[in-house]
Design a protein around this motif. Structure first.
Motif, PDB file in Angstrom:
ATOM      1  N   VAL A 101       0.837  -1.203   0.000  1.00  0.00           N
ATOM      2  CA  VAL A 101       0.000   0.000   0.000  1.00  0.00           C
ATOM      3  C   VAL A 101       0.869   1.249   0.000  1.00  0.00           C
ATOM      4  O   VAL A 101       0.663   2.173  -0.799  1.00  0.00           O
ATOM      5  CB  VAL A 101      -0.952   0.006   1.214  1.00  0.00           C
ATOM      6  CG1 VAL A 101      -1.734   1.317   1.259  1.00  0.00           C
ATOM      7  CG2 VAL A 101      -1.903  -1.180   1.152  1.00  0.00           C
ATOM      8  N   ARG A 102       1.870   1.279   0.892  1.00  0.00           N
ATOM      9  CA  ARG A 102       2.756   2.443   0.967  1.00  0.00           C
ATOM     10  C   ARG A 102       3.525   2.641  -0.329  1.00  0.00           C
ATOM     11  O   ARG A 102       3.679   3.765  -0.827  1.00  0.00           O
ATOM     12  CB  ARG A 102       3.720   2.281   2.140  1.00  0.00           C
ATOM     13  CG  ARG A 102       3.088   2.495   3.511  1.00  0.00           C
ATOM     14  CD  ARG A 102       4.092   2.218   4.610  1.00  0.00           C
ATOM     15  NE  ARG A 102       3.558   2.563   5.930  1.00  0.00           N
ATOM     16  CZ  ARG A 102       4.164   2.256   7.069  1.00  0.00           C
ATOM     17  NH1 ARG A 102       5.315   1.583   7.057  1.00  0.00           N
ATOM     18  NH2 ARG A 102       3.618   2.607   8.220  1.00  0.00           N
ATOM     19  N   SER A 103       4.020   1.546  -0.900  1.00  0.00           N
ATOM     20  CA  SER A 103       4.783   1.637  -2.140  1.00  0.00           C
ATOM     21  C   SER A 103       3.914   2.137  -3.286  1.00  0.00           C
ATOM     22  O   SER A 103       4.357   2.933  -4.121  1.00  0.00           O
ATOM     23  CB  SER A 103       5.388   0.273  -2.494  1.00  0.00           C
ATOM     24  OG  SER A 103       6.304  -0.150  -1.498  1.00  0.00           O
ATOM     25  N   ALA A 104       2.669   1.664  -3.328  1.00  0.00           N
ATOM     26  CA  ALA A 104       1.761   2.107  -4.380  1.00  0.00           C
ATOM     27  C   ALA A 104       1.463   3.598  -4.250  1.00  0.00           C
ATOM     28  O   ALA A 104       1.452   4.333  -5.247  1.00  0.00           O
ATOM     29  CB  ALA A 104       0.465   1.302  -4.326  1.00  0.00           C
ATOM     30  N   ILE A 105       1.260   4.049  -3.024  1.00  0.00           N
ATOM     31  CA  ILE A 105       0.987   5.466  -2.794  1.00  0.00           C
ATOM     32  C   ILE A 105       2.191   6.313  -3.183  1.00  0.00           C
ATOM     33  O   ILE A 105       2.067   7.342  -3.863  1.00  0.00           O
ATOM     34  CB  ILE A 105       0.601   5.714  -1.328  1.00  0.00           C
ATOM     35  CG1 ILE A 105      -0.758   5.058  -1.028  1.00  0.00           C
ATOM     36  CG2 ILE A 105       0.530   7.210  -1.025  1.00  0.00           C
ATOM     37  CD1 ILE A 105      -1.148   5.090   0.433  1.00  0.00           C
ATOM     38  N   SER A 106       3.383   5.883  -2.773  1.00  0.00           N
ATOM     39  CA  SER A 106       4.588   6.642  -3.094  1.00  0.00           C
ATOM     40  C   SER A 106       4.885   6.643  -4.584  1.00  0.00           C
ATOM     41  O   SER A 106       5.575   7.533  -5.091  1.00  0.00           O
ATOM     42  CB  SER A 106       5.799   6.086  -2.325  1.00  0.00           C
ATOM     43  OG  SER A 106       6.099   4.762  -2.746  1.00  0.00           O
ATOM     44  N   SER A 107       4.336   5.642  -5.308  1.00  0.00           N
ATOM     45  CA  SER A 107       4.548   5.569  -6.757  1.00  0.00           C
ATOM     46  C   SER A 107       3.558   6.433  -7.530  1.00  0.00           C
ATOM     47  O   SER A 107       3.675   6.550  -8.746  1.00  0.00           O
ATOM     48  CB  SER A 107       4.441   4.119  -7.233  1.00  0.00           C
ATOM     49  OG  SER A 107       5.451   3.317  -6.645  1.00  0.00           O
ATOM     50  N   GLY A 108       2.571   6.980  -6.828  1.00  0.00           N
ATOM     51  CA  GLY A 108       1.712   7.961  -7.470  1.00  0.00           C
ATOM     52  C   GLY A 108       0.299   7.545  -7.806  1.00  0.00           C
ATOM     53  O   GLY A 108      -0.344   8.179  -8.641  1.00  0.00           O
TER      54      GLY A 108
END
Length: 240
Positions: A101-108
């Motif tokens: 979830v965090r990685s997806a958010i940080s990826s935009g």
């Protein structure tokens, strides 16, 4: 604003068909296509065309399952972002791992919708995205802090527990949008006709917005019988 073109990326046939049908049912959206794997997605977006000679994909929004048979959603997001493709991404997945979830958010990504969900939840997420896109597209080449804040706030719509009993965030957003678009004050009767709801329901939402100081409430003079109020959007408001 033209219809938002949506690409559904989902390997499960039942889910893919359901999400495609959900998109078709939404006003302001149109289905651009369905990809059931990373390979189909690459072909649809012409990701293998290289930096030269690659036309921009006819897609505004991608609904992305994070677990495809031949690719992970995070890798797809990074590749799309690395190529600078002008499309937004909403993750639609059963993956609940916080790292993902965090990685997806940080990826935009702009939204994260966890399976299983109802059509109402789907409609709520895409409605918030439509409002976000409307706010961003409507801006000039330069913007202000307030306009940026309002655009991002639209991605975090009010939820049912924050509203009085009987009011829904989706309908509240529709009434708010109508008030923003109108150049002149309007009445509950006129809102009810424009949004195909009862006059009583329209008045409840208008009164709520007025109580929240998101709308201005003024008497409408010259009408017979019971005094009627008219409502207009408070242009200084950033709450809706």
């Amino acid at each position: 604003m033209s219809a938002i073109r949506v690409l559904v990326v989902e390997d499960d046939p039942v889910a893919a068909d359901a999400h495609a049908e959900y998109v078709r049912r939404l006003d302001g959206f149109e289905l651009a296509g369905v990809a059931r794997s990373g390979a189909e997605l690459a072909a649809f977006l012409n990701l293998g065309g290289g930096a030269t000679g690659r036309s921009e994909p006819a897609v505004d929004l991608m609904l992305l399952d994070m677990n495809l048979p031949d690719a992970h959603g995070l890798d797809i997001i990074r590749r799309v972002r690395g190529l600078g493709l002008p499309l937004d991404i909403i993750a639609i997945t059963a993956v609940r791992d916080l790292h993902v979830v965090r990685s997806a958010i940080s990826s935009g990504i702009v939204q994260y919708l966890i399976k299983p969900f109802t059509y109402s939840a789907f409609r709520e997420k895409l409605g918030a995205y439509e409002e976000f896109r409307r706010n961003m597209v409507g801006q000039a080449s330069a913007t202000t802090q307030a306009e940026v804040d309002q655009a991002f706030a639209s991605l975090r719509p009010l939820t049912a527990p924050a509203l009085p009993k009987g009011l829904s965030a989706e309908t509240l957003r529709a009434v708010s949008r109508l008030l923003k678009e109108l150049q002149a004050p309007t009445s509950a009767v006129e809102v009810s006709e424009a949004l195909a709801m009862s006059r009583v329901t329209a008045r409840r939402y208008l009164e709520y917005l007025a109580d929240q100081q998101s709308a201005l409430r003024t008497p409408r003079y010259g009408t017979r019988g019971r005094p009627e109020f008219e409502y207009s959007w408070a242009r200084s408001s950033e709450n809706q």
